[in-house]
Structure formats: structure tokens, C-alpha cells
Design a protein around this motif. Structure first.
Motif, PDB file in Angstrom:
ATOM      1  N   GLN A 244       0.848  -1.192   0.000  1.00 16.27           N
ATOM      2  CA  GLN A 244       0.000   0.000   0.000  1.00 16.27           C
ATOM      3  C   GLN A 244       0.887   1.246   0.000  1.00 16.27           C
ATOM      4  O   GLN A 244       1.840   1.334   0.780  1.00 16.27           O
ATOM      5  N   TYR A 245       0.545   2.195  -0.861  1.00 12.25           N
ATOM      6  CA  TYR A 245       1.350   3.408  -0.978  1.00 12.25           C
ATOM      7  C   TYR A 245       0.560   4.604  -0.467  1.00 12.25           C
ATOM      8  O   TYR A 245      -0.670   4.637  -0.590  1.00 12.25           O
ATOM      9  N   PRO A 246       1.222   5.615   0.079  1.00  7.53           N
ATOM     10  CA  PRO A 246       2.662   5.646   0.321  1.00  7.53           C
ATOM     11  C   PRO A 246       3.070   4.796   1.513  1.00  7.53           C
ATOM     12  O   PRO A 246       2.274   4.567   2.413  1.00  7.53           O
ATOM     13  N   ILE A 247       4.325   4.340   1.499  1.00  9.29           N
ATOM     14  CA  ILE A 247       4.877   3.590   2.622  1.00  9.29           C
ATOM     15  C   ILE A 247       5.422   4.596   3.633  1.00  9.29           C
ATOM     16  O   ILE A 247       6.264   5.438   3.293  1.00  9.29           O
ATOM     17  N   ALA A 248       4.927   4.541   4.832  1.00  8.87           N
ATOM     18  CA  ALA A 248       5.298   5.519   5.863  1.00  8.87           C
ATOM     19  C   ALA A 248       6.378   4.946   6.772  1.00  8.87           C
ATOM     20  O   ALA A 248       6.298   3.802   7.208  1.00  8.87           O
ATOM     21  N   ASP A 249       7.393   5.750   7.044  1.00  9.35           N
ATOM     22  CA  ASP A 249       8.461   5.403   7.978  1.00  9.35           C
ATOM     23  C   ASP A 249       8.826   6.651   8.773  1.00  9.35           C
ATOM     24  O   ASP A 249       8.512   7.776   8.367  1.00  9.35           O
ATOM     25  N   THR A 250       9.490   6.455   9.873  1.00  6.16           N
ATOM     26  CA  THR A 250      10.054   7.573  10.620  1.00  6.16           C
ATOM     27  C   THR A 250      11.559   7.380  10.693  1.00  6.16           C
ATOM     28  O   THR A 250      12.058   6.246  10.707  1.00  6.16           O
ATOM     29  N   ALA A 251      12.279   8.499  10.717  1.00  2.03           N
ATOM     30  CA  ALA A 251      13.735   8.427  10.743  1.00  2.03           C
ATOM     31  C   ALA A 251      14.273   9.689  11.407  1.00  2.03           C
ATOM     32  O   ALA A 251      13.565  10.695  11.554  1.00  2.03           O
ATOM     33  N   ILE A 252      15.530   9.610  11.818  1.00  5.92           N
ATOM     34  CA  ILE A 252      16.229  10.758  12.392  1.00  5.92           C
ATOM     35  C   ILE A 252      17.357  11.143  11.436  1.00  5.92           C
ATOM     36  O   ILE A 252      18.301  10.376  11.237  1.00  5.92           O
ATOM     37  N   LEU A 265       8.770   9.812   6.671  1.00  3.68           N
ATOM     38  CA  LEU A 265       9.044   9.603   5.247  1.00  3.68           C
ATOM     39  C   LEU A 265       7.850   8.898   4.607  1.00  3.68           C
ATOM     40  O   LEU A 265       7.413   7.852   5.078  1.00  3.68           O
ATOM     41  N   LEU A 266       7.342   9.490   3.526  1.00  2.00           N
ATOM     42  CA  LEU A 266       6.247   8.891   2.767  1.00  2.00           C
ATOM     43  C   LEU A 266       6.773   8.561   1.379  1.00  2.00           C
ATOM     44  O   LEU A 266       7.053   9.466   0.576  1.00  2.00           O
ATOM     45  N   GLY A 267       6.948   7.273   1.114  1.00  8.52           N
ATOM     46  CA  GLY A 267       7.564   6.847  -0.140  1.00  8.52           C
ATOM     47  C   GLY A 267       6.571   6.223  -1.101  1.00  8.52           C
ATOM     48  O   GLY A 267       5.732   5.423  -0.710  1.00  8.52           O
ATOM     49  N   SER A 268       6.684   6.613  -2.383  1.00 10.43           N
ATOM     50  CA  SER A 268       5.854   6.028  -3.445  1.00 10.43           C
ATOM     51  C   SER A 268       6.748   5.745  -4.648  1.00 10.43           C
ATOM     52  O   SER A 268       7.632   6.553  -4.972  1.00 10.43           O
ATOM     53  N   PRO A 269       6.538   4.611  -5.334  1.00 10.23           N
ATOM     54  CA  PRO A 269       7.398   4.277  -6.474  1.00 10.23           C
ATOM     55  C   PRO A 269       6.885   4.891  -7.777  1.00 10.23           C
ATOM     56  O   PRO A 269       5.702   5.201  -7.916  1.00 10.23           O
ATOM     57  N   VAL A 271       8.083   4.682 -12.268  1.00  2.00           N
ATOM     58  CA  VAL A 271       9.008   4.125 -13.267  1.00  2.00           C
ATOM     59  C   VAL A 271       9.261   5.190 -14.321  1.00  2.00           C
ATOM     60  O   VAL A 271       8.336   5.803 -14.853  1.00  2.00           O
ATOM     61  N   GLU A 272      10.546   5.401 -14.651  1.00  7.29           N
ATOM     62  CA  GLU A 272      10.939   6.342 -15.690  1.00  7.29           C
ATOM     63  C   GLU A 272      11.979   5.668 -16.574  1.00  7.29           C
ATOM     64  O   GLU A 272      13.018   5.224 -16.096  1.00  7.29           O
ATOM     65  N   ARG A 273      11.648   5.594 -17.877  1.00 10.86           N
ATOM     66  CA  ARG A 273      12.523   4.925 -18.855  1.00 10.86           C
ATOM     67  C   ARG A 273      12.933   3.531 -18.399  1.00 10.86           C
ATOM     68  O   ARG A 273      14.087   3.133 -18.496  1.00 10.86           O
ATOM     69  N   GLY A 274      11.936   2.823 -17.848  1.00 11.28           N
ATOM     70  CA  GLY A 274      12.159   1.438 -17.466  1.00 11.28           C
ATOM     71  C   GLY A 274      12.870   1.248 -16.144  1.00 11.28           C
ATOM     72  O   GLY A 274      13.150   0.119 -15.752  1.00 11.28           O
ATOM     73  N   ARG A 275      13.163   2.342 -15.433  1.00 16.03           N
ATOM     74  CA  ARG A 275      13.865   2.234 -14.164  1.00 16.03           C
ATOM     75  C   ARG A 275      12.935   2.663 -13.027  1.00 16.03           C
ATOM     76  O   ARG A 275      12.156   3.599 -13.172  1.00 16.03           O
ATOM     77  N   LEU A 276      13.083   1.977 -11.889  1.00 15.83           N
ATOM     78  CA  LEU A 276      12.237   2.261 -10.731  1.00 15.83           C
ATOM     79  C   LEU A 276      12.886   3.340  -9.874  1.00 15.83           C
ATOM     80  O   LEU A 276      14.066   3.246  -9.520  1.00 15.83           O
ATOM     81  N   TYR A 277      12.113   4.352  -9.585  1.00 19.23           N
ATOM     82  CA  TYR A 277      12.553   5.434  -8.702  1.00 19.23           C
ATOM     83  C   TYR A 277      11.586   5.528  -7.526  1.00 19.23           C
ATOM     84  O   TYR A 277      10.499   4.953  -7.539  1.00 19.23           O
ATOM     85  N   CYS A 278      11.994   6.294  -6.550  1.00 21.96           N
ATOM     86  CA  CYS A 278      11.151   6.472  -5.360  1.00 21.96           C
ATOM     87  C   CYS A 278      10.937   7.961  -5.109  1.00 21.96           C
ATOM     88  O   CYS A 278      11.906   8.727  -4.996  1.00 21.96           O
ATOM     89  N   LEU A 279       9.669   8.360  -5.044  1.00 23.97           N
ATOM     90  CA  LEU A 279       9.307   9.713  -4.645  1.00 23.97           C
ATOM     91  C   LEU A 279       9.159   9.720  -3.120  1.00 23.97           C
ATOM     92  O   LEU A 279       8.390   8.939  -2.575  1.00 23.97           O
ATOM     93  N   VAL A 280       9.872  10.585  -2.444  1.00 20.02           N
ATOM     94  CA  VAL A 280       9.862  10.611  -0.983  1.00 20.02           C
ATOM     95  C   VAL A 280       9.472  12.005  -0.493  1.00 20.02           C
ATOM     96  O   VAL A 280      10.082  12.998  -0.898  1.00 20.02           O
ATOM     97  N   GLN A 281       8.444  12.045   0.327  1.00 27.19           N
ATOM     98  CA  GLN A 281       8.109  13.287   1.031  1.00 27.19           C
ATOM     99  C   GLN A 281       8.714  13.231   2.424  1.00 27.19           C
ATOM    100  O   GLN A 281       8.644  12.202   3.102  1.00 27.19           O
ATOM    101  N   LEU A 282       9.305  14.342   2.857  1.00 32.19           N
ATOM    102  CA  LEU A 282       9.900  14.440   4.186  1.00 32.19           C
ATOM    103  C   LEU A 282       9.072  15.419   5.016  1.00 32.19           C
ATOM    104  O   LEU A 282       9.004  16.610   4.675  1.00 32.19           O
ATOM    105  N   LEU A 283       8.444  14.921   6.056  1.00 36.32           N
ATOM    106  CA  LEU A 283       7.616  15.762   6.921  1.00 36.32           C
ATOM    107  C   LEU A 283       8.348  15.996   8.236  1.00 36.32           C
ATOM    108  O   LEU A 283       8.720  15.042   8.933  1.00 36.32           O
TER     109      LEU A 283
END
Length: 738
Positions: A244-252, A265-269, A271-283
Motif C-alpha cells: 500500500q502506498y505511500p509507505i510511511a516510515d520515521t527516521a532521524i 518519510l512517505l515513499g511512493s514508487p 518508473v521512468e525509462r524502465g527504471r524504478l525510482y522512489c518519490l519521498v516526502q519528508l515531513l
């Protein structure tokens, strides 16, 4: 495809119209009549010019609705002008078309260059095309058509590249402005962990001067403790089934200045030109973490003392029991109650009471080891957990600690320039002998604490099974009491109180009895304390008040017409704001004079809430009701109450009366009490009179009233009436006994 790209539609239509005009002129000879050929070429030229003009206006945001409405008539007029000019001389058609298009291209290019830098490349290429068309209009001839075609094609390619650059730059700027306008940090990282895109908010959060400084950094450079393997593993979560997206995590995050920043951290995948990237929001969750810490503190820390509260105690004790069980060790629980704490609140206010609690807690904490636990359980109750004790040592360690606590509390406290003396009653329960879980240990320590209170102030008791039996018995009684009033299980008996000189019955004491269908006859000393602990004593006392007054009302027009009824009152009843009203209503409802009711208080009642008791007693005295102090002489400071509270009657406790015939000490003490009562203008009642000798001695000492088995046992109303009739007869003797 999108409304915002209509410039492409206008420019495409213009280019198609120009291409169609060329095909009609060069390829339509002999196929289309000349007049029609000229007009179609003029129309295509006009439509082409209009398409480029409208596309440019739309591209720079200047095209308006009225422009579109006027396009059709303008196209018709201009196409008519071109047709008429070429009709006069059709040799000028190629040159005129090239010149007209050149002028349009020059205007379009200049407009684009002047509006925005990102359109400069596109504007310059169009201006080149315009200049090339004007040059061709001057030198255009059939033998150089091929050169003109090649040049035009090259310039068209350059124009398309310029358009692509302009549109791409516009999209990129829109994208950049969008992510920069986010209130949260934003970055894009690849599968290996390198950052490709970041917004300014992200750079600011992480302590960088600009987003560009983040580009190319690895996430391991920002998150201490994060390995590259962990960074790679993050992407596996995107590929998991049902993710389930976004994947939520906490970090320091470790900032460049050395500080640490808590983020979500809220991460969502994607794909650009066949490669997987991750969009990350930092709250930034710094403020939320502060609030969470405050909530955590509120949930686990007592606000008055700053030590553990009840919830935190339960968690810690559960953990200590678990550790002790795993290591074969023991632990002990001390349940501490500060005696007479309520008097501090009443006398000095709640602020002083809170200060006393804080000082007491600090003093308790000084007695403990670093591994022990101190908690405020509620009100004036504290709990100490002594952890990690050797087998068979818990009870002794707990007893030693309890002695230290009693001694520490006994040193007194300085509050608001007053020396306050308090004592502590302590109950002890140990793991594993007295319970295998936190709830059981606390409950058993509480039971032991109540046993310590019964033994006197400043005592300690270790829990045993007999205490548990008493506590369970109290629970059974409590359950049976719930519906006893409605079920008419209670009744009153009355014990005569006679004049010591004349033997006349002038007072009676109402005594409560309970015959439970479940438990059988229950003595008052078993169910009254349970009723007081549960708060049911208020309802029970109200029932006694009403029934006793009703009975005196029924004795009207009999020998007991003017008898005074005496009933016992608990501290709970005096604390009830409606108590004085209930007394007044009971008197009025049953037609009694206030002097026919006397309320008996014990010294304990006076101790519990002295300020409130004084107020209530003043209201009762104003009503005309008598006040009696029961069991006088058995308390700790009874003499002070004779001056503090305006009493009508003292009842001398049976413990002093029973030995007056044989003990000179008891005889002297009772004589002193009676003499003191006379000097204060109080009526005196001797309880527990069981022999004629006792009655004679008391009468000689000047005691006003006698009560006891020598006079009469507690009996039912009809029997008491018969007894009173006998006392009123001339032959009645003072030593008549039933």
C-alpha cells in the motif's frame, strides 16, 4: 490532446494550410481552374498566417475570445485581397506568399523573444525562417526551388527543436515550481540510493543552502546508521504483493550542523525509462514529536510529583515480575497511605496538599535504589516497587524499607511556615509469595495497608491469606448490600436510655440490624465498614434517619410522646450537601420537634473533615437538633473537640464503665470525665452499664443518663413501648431488666 497545448493545434493548422497552398499552386496547374487555384492559394496563405498568429498569441497567453470571433471575417477579407492582387498578376503569388509568411514569422519570433527567455531559441529560429522567406521572396526563381526547399526544411527542424525546448522547459519549470511550493521536503532517489531531484524545502530541512547541493548525494550520507544494503532493501517493499502506498516510515536525519531532525518519510514508487525510482516526502515531525512526548509524559508521569503514575507503575511492575520470574528472583510492593492527609487540604488548601505530596515523594525517592520504582497511585497513596531481590529476602527487605519510610514521614514537613506532621500506613506484598502478576500484588498490598490502618497510624503489615479472606468477605457483603434496602432486609431496634436519678425513659438509641437472606443475620461491625468503603452508607443512613423519625412519630400520644431518638451518623453523611435538608424534612414529615432528634458522632467523624463538620454542625444546631459525641475517651485528642465543636452530650465509653466497681483508676477517670462534662454544661450518658453497682456509682458521681444491658437490651418498637409503660408505673424499679 490538452487544452493548454492549443498553440500546437493553431501552428499545425497554419503549417498545413501553407503546405496545402504550395501543393495547389505547383501541383494543381491544369487540374484546377486558374481563378479557383488563385483563390484557394490566397485562402491557404491567409489561414496559415492566421494559424501562426493565433498559435503565438495562445502560447504567450494573449489570445482572447474576441480574437477568435474576428478570425473568420478577417481571413475572408485578407484572402479576398490576396486573390485580387494575384488575379492582376499571378506571377507574384510565390514571392508574395513567401514575403507575407516571412513577415508573420518575424513578428512571431520577435513576440516570443520579448516575452520569456525560455522562448528565445524558438523565437530566433522563427525569425530566421522569416528572414529566409523575405530573402527568398526577393531572389526566388524556379531554378533555386530546391535550395529554398532544403533551407526551409532545415529551419523547420530547428523550429521544432526550439518548440520542444520551450515546451520541455516550461514543463520542467512547472514541475520544479510545483515541488518547491510543497510545504514538505521532497526528493527522488534511484534504486541505488542516489538523489536525483530535491526541492528547496528539503534542502532547508536538511541544512543545505540549495536543493542543487543534494543532487548526487547518497541517502546514507543523510541517515546515520543506514547501510547501502538497507537502502537497497527499501525498494523490495515496493515490489511486495499487496503493498500500500505511500509507505510511511520515521527516521532521524543528521543535519550538517550536527543536530538531528525527526522526520516522517512517505515513499511512493514510479518508473521512468524502465527504471524504478522512489518519490519521498519528508515531513518535519519535531513539533509532533514534542506533543507526543508531552502526551507520553501525561500518560505515564504524575503531574503533581513528577514520578510514575498508575499506568506507568502497572507497566514497570509487570516488567519487574517478568524479569524476576525469568531469573528466579523476587520483588516487593509497598502500598503507602499518608494518614490524615485530608486534614492538610482542609486546613491549608490544596496547593499546600500538593506541596506535601511532592516533598513526601522526594523523601521516599531518596530511600530507594536506582533500580527501584516510585509511583503515585492516586490521592495520598504511593507505591514502591523494590526489584531484583534474592530468593527468600523480599519480605525482610520490604519491612526494612517500610520502617525507613515510616521514620522518614515521621520527621514532619515545613509547609507555608507551618510544621506538618503526618504518618504513613504501609501494606506489603511480595512476588512470588503473595501474587504472580502486577494487579494481584497491588491489590494484596492494598489489603495489607488497610489492615495496617486498622492497627493504628504509622504501622506496616505484610499480606497474608487471612487478610484476603476478609477482603473477599467484604466483597460478598458489598454485593449483598446493593439491593438490601429495596428488599426490606433492614430493620431498627431501640435501646433505652434512662434518667440516672428517676429511672424514667427519656431517650432511646436506634440501632440498625440486617437479616440477609443470603448471609443470614449480619452484625453491624461487619457490614457498616463495608457500606462506608463503598459509599452506600449515605443511602443506608438516610433510610435509618427516616425510619427512626417515623417510629417516634408513631409513638405520639403514648408514654413515649416526648422521647428523644438518638441515631449514629457517618462522615460520609456529613459530607453530603443534602444532609441538613434531609434532617429537616424528616422532622417536618413526621411531626417531630428538633429537640427530639440527637445525632451521634464518633471522634473519627470529627477527624475526617474538621472544617466541613464544623459548618454542618452549626447548621444542625441552628435547626435545634442535638449533637452527641459517642465513645468519648477512646480517641487521641478528644479534649480538643470539646472546645472546637459545640456538643450537647458526651457518651462515656463502656471500656471505662465496666471496671468502675473494682478499679480505682477507672473510677477516678470516669469521675473526672463527669466533673469535666458538668463544668462545660454537657449532658453525660454512660454506656455499657451492666450491673446495679455500676448504676449506683454513676448516679452518685452525677452522670445524667444510663444505657446498657442493666437497663435494657436493644428491642423492637412494641417491646420498647411496653418497657416504657413499666418504667412509668409507680412500682417500676430502676433495675428492671429485659
Amino acid at each position: 490532446m490538452q487544452r493548454k497545448e492549443k498553440h500546437a493545434l493553431f501552428w499545425g493548422a497554419g503549417q498545413l494550410a501553407i503546405m496545402a497552398g504550395g501543393i495547389i499552386w505547383f501541383g494543381g496547374t491544369g487540374l484546377i481552374p486558374l481563378e479557383l487555384q488563385l483563390y484557394l492559394c490566397a485562402l491557404c496563405l491567409t489561414v496559415g498566417a492566421a494559424g501562426y498568429w493565433a498559435g503565438t498569441q495562445f502560447f504567450i497567453g494573449k489570445l482572447r475570445a474576441h480574437h477568435v470571433r474576428w478570425m473568420s471575417p478577417v481571413i475572408l477579407v485578407l484572402s479576398g485581397i490576396f486573390y485580387y492582387a494575384w488575379h492582376l498578376n499571378n506571377q507574384w503569388l510565390p514571392r508574395g506568399s513567401a514575403a507575407a509568411l516571412g513577415l508573420v514569422m518575424l513578428w512571431v519570433g520577435s513576440r516570443l523573444v520579448s516575452v520569456n527567455n525560455r522562448y528565445r531559441w524558438l523565437g530566433l529560429t522563427l525569425m530566421l525562417r522569416g528572414g529566409f522567406n523575405l530573402f527568398s521572396a526577393v531572389s526566388l526563381s524556379p531554378d533555386v526551388y530546391a535550395v529554398w526547399f532544403v533551407g526551409t526544411s532545415i529551419l523547420k527542424v530547428l523550429t521544432m527543436l526550439g518548440l520542444i525546448y520551450a515546451v520541455q522547459d516550461e514543463i520542467q519549470q512547472r514541475y520544479a515550481r510545483t515541488i518547491d511550493s510543497l510545504s514538505h521536503g521532497f526528493l527522488i532517489r534511484d534504486r541505488r540510493g542516489y538523489i536525483h531531484v530535491a526541492n528547496e524545502r528539503c534542502a532547508k530541512l536538511l541544512g543545505f543552502n540549495s536543493a542543487q547541493e543534494l543532487i548526487g548525494l547518497h541517502v546514507c550520507d543523510l541517515l546515520p546508521g543506514l547501510t547501502r544494503e538497507m537502502a537497497d532493501h527499501y525498494f523490495f517493499r515496493f515490489e511486495a504483493d499487496g503493498a500500500q502506498y505511500p509507505i510511511a516510515d520515521t527516521a532521524i536525519f543528521k543535519l550538517r550542523n550536527g543536530n538531528h531532525l525527526p522526520v516522517e518519510l512517505l515513499g511512493s514508487p514510479y518508473v521512468e525509462r524502465g527504471r524504478l525510482y522512489c518519490l519521498v516526502q519528508l515531513l518535519d515531525v519535531s513539533e509532533r514529536k514534542k506533543k507526543d512526548d508531552l502526551l507520553y509524559q501525561a500518560a505515564r508521569v504524575d503531574p503533581v510529583t513528577g514520578y510514575c503514575n498508575r499506568h506507568a507503575l502497572s507497566v514497570r511492575l509487570t516488567e519487574e515480575v517478568r524479569k524476576a520470574a525469568a531469573a528466579g528472583r523476587e520483588c516487593a510492593v509497598l502500598f503507602i497511605d499518608l494518614d490524615k492527609f485530608k486534614r492538610v487540604n482542609d486546613s491549608f488548601g490544596h496547593a499546600a496538599g500538593d506541596e506535601l505530596l511532592r516533598n513526601a515523594a522526594d523523601r521516599l525517592h531518596q530511600l530507594l535504589r536506582p533500580t527501584d520504582v516510585l509511583a503515585r497511585f492516586g490521592g495520598d497513596e504511593f507505591i514502591i516497587v523494590i526489584s531484583d531481590l534474592a530468593p527468600h529476602s523480599a519480605e525482610q527487605m520490604a519491612a526494612d524499607c517500610a520502617e525507613a519510610v515510616i521514620a522518614a514521614m515521621g520527621r514532619g514537613f515545613e509547609l507555608s511556615y507551618h510544621a506538618i506532621s503526618v504518618t504513613a500506613s504501609i501494606g506489603i506484598a511480595c512476588y512470588p509469595n503473595h501474587g504472580a502478576d502486577s494487579d494481584t500484588l497491588i491489590r494484596n498490598a492494598d489489603i495489607a495497608m488497610y489492615e495496617a490502618k486498622k492497627a493504628g497510624r504509622g504501622e506496616q503489615r505484610v499480606f497474608n491469606d487471612a487478610m484476603n479472606a476478609v477482603a473477599k468477605d467484604a466483597l460478598v457483603i458489598d454485593g449483598a448490600l446493593r439491593d438490601a434496602i429495596e428488599a426490606n432486609e433492614f430493620y431498627l431496634v431501640y435501646q433505652a436510655i434512662t434518667n440516672a436519678h428517676t429511672g424514667k425513659l427519656t431517650k432511646v438509641e436506634a440501632l440498625l440490624r440486617w437479616n440477609s437472606p443470603l448471609l443470614g443475620p449480619m452484625p453491624p461491625d461487619r457490614f457498616i465498614p463495608v457500606a462506608e468503603d463503598s459509599g452506600m452508607i449515605i443511602a443506608l443512613g438516610t433510610w435509618v434517619l427516616e425510619q427512626a423519625c417515623r417510629q417516634v412519630g408513631l409513638w405520639k400520644h403514648s408514654v413515649l410522646d416526648d422521647v428523644t431518638i438518638s441515631i449514629n451518623v457517618s462522615a460520609w453523611q456529613l459530607a453530603d450537601p443534602q444532609f441538613v435538608t434531609l434532617v429537616s424534612q424528616a422532622l417536618i414529615r413526621n411531626g417531630l420537634s428538633p429537640h427530639q432528634l440527637e445525632l451521634e458522632l464518633t471522634e473519627r467523624v470529627l477527624i475526617e473533615d474538621a472544617a466541613n463538620v464544623q459548618t454542618v454542625l452549626a447548621q444542625l444546631r441552628a435547626l435545634g437538633v442535638g449533637i452527641s459525641l459517642d465513645d468519648f475517651g477512646t480517641g487521641y485528642s478528644s479534649l480538643s473537640y470539646l472546645t472546637q465543636f459545640h456538643l450537647n452530650t458526651l457518651k462515656i465509653d463502656r471500656a471505662f464503665v465496666m471496671d468502675i466497681e473494682h478499679s480505682e483508676r477507672s473510677n477516678s477517670l470516669v469521675h473526672a470525665i463527669i466533673a469535666m462534662g458538668h463544668s462545660l454544661g454537657l449532658q453525660l450518658v454512660a454506656e455499657g452499664v451492666e450491673t446495679a453497682g455500676q448504676a449506683a456509682i454513676l448516679e452518685k458521681m452525677g452522670c445524667h443518663y444510663l444505657q446498657g444491658y442493666h437497663i435494657s437490651r436493644p428491642i423492637l418498637p412494641d417491646e420498647l413501648l411496653h418497657f416504657a409503660d413499666g418504667r412509668a408505673a409507680p412500682q417500676a424499679q430502676p433495675d428492671f431488666v429485659i
